[in-house]
Design a protein around this motif. Structure first.
Motif, mmCIF file in Angstrom:
data_model
loop_
_atom_site.group_PDB
_atom_site.id
_atom_site.type_symbol
_atom_site.label_atom_id
_atom_site.label_comp_id
_atom_site.label_asym_id
_atom_site.label_seq_id
_atom_site.Cartn_x
_atom_site.Cartn_y
_atom_site.Cartn_z
ATOM 1 N N LEU A 6 42.062 44.363 33.806
ATOM 2 C CA LEU A 6 40.281 44.105 34.693
ATOM 3 C C LEU A 6 41.002 43.197 35.084
ATOM 4 N N ASP A 7 40.322 43.235 36.613
ATOM 5 C CA ASP A 7 40.361 41.457 37.452
ATOM 6 C C ASP A 7 38.706 41.574 37.580
ATOM 7 N N LEU A 8 38.872 40.635 37.150
ATOM 8 C CA LEU A 8 36.937 39.560 36.162
ATOM 9 C C LEU A 8 36.605 39.311 37.622
ATOM 10 N N PHE A 9 37.268 38.947 38.555
ATOM 11 C CA PHE A 9 36.294 38.159 40.049
ATOM 12 C C PHE A 9 36.215 39.705 40.698
ATOM 13 N N SER A 10 36.534 40.600 41.007
ATOM 14 C CA SER A 10 36.658 41.764 41.834
ATOM 15 C C SER A 10 35.143 42.631 41.595
ATOM 16 N N LEU A 11 35.149 42.923 39.628
ATOM 17 C CA LEU A 11 34.721 42.677 39.279
ATOM 18 C C LEU A 11 32.839 42.082 39.737
ATOM 19 N N ILE A 12 32.534 40.682 39.357
ATOM 20 C CA ILE A 12 32.187 40.134 39.293
ATOM 21 C C ILE A 12 31.476 40.229 41.390
ATOM 22 N N ALA A 13 32.209 39.790 42.237
ATOM 23 C CA ALA A 13 31.915 39.792 43.748
ATOM 24 C C ALA A 13 31.480 41.355 43.615
ATOM 25 N N GLY A 14 32.281 42.199 43.692
ATOM 26 C CA GLY A 14 31.238 43.712 43.750
ATOM 27 C C GLY A 14 30.302 43.792 43.004
ATOM 28 N N GLY A 15 30.129 43.588 41.420
ATOM 29 C CA GLY A 15 28.551 43.469 41.496
ATOM 30 C C GLY A 15 27.184 42.839 42.029
ATOM 31 N N LEU A 16 28.021 41.881 42.731
ATOM 32 C CA LEU A 16 26.826 40.620 43.358
ATOM 33 C C LEU A 16 26.446 41.699 44.117
ATOM 34 N N PHE A 17 27.470 41.564 45.495
ATOM 35 C CA PHE A 17 27.634 42.188 46.852
ATOM 36 C C PHE A 17 27.217 42.990 46.667
ATOM 37 N N LEU A 47 29.820 33.389 42.667
ATOM 38 C CA LEU A 47 31.337 33.827 43.199
ATOM 39 C C LEU A 47 31.853 32.652 42.873
ATOM 40 N N GLY A 48 31.127 30.985 42.666
ATOM 41 C CA GLY A 48 32.687 30.277 42.021
ATOM 42 C C GLY A 48 32.683 30.764 40.365
#
Length: 74
Positions: A6-17, A47-48
């Motif tokens: 699981l790439d947590l940053f990509s998951l969070i960024a995708g959910g945010l956008f 994102l941070g």
């Protein structure tokens, strides 16, 4: 097929956008406007935090051995 990590940053960024896109879509459908003075800083903050969370998860993964490397378990 092997499971990928699981790439947590990509998951969070995708959910945010996705959430931002839905916010703007709902605002446009209701003849409202979105205040960019709030959206932009919140985007950078999320994102941070996502980057920090992704880094912590990566360090934690690196410090423990993989199941595949340990051999068969009885």
């Amino acid at each position: 097929m092997r499971k990928h990590r699981l790439d947590l940053f990509s998951l969070i960024a995708g959910g945010l956008f996705t959430a931002i896109a839905v916010l703007y879509l709902v605002a446009a459908l209701n003849d409202r406007s979105v205040n960019g003075r709030i959206v932009v800083p919140v985007t950078f903050i999320v994102l941070g935090v996502g980057g920090l969370a992704g880094a912590v998860v990566a360090v934690a993964r690196r410090s423990r051995p993989d199941r595949e490397d340990r051999g068969p378990q009885d």
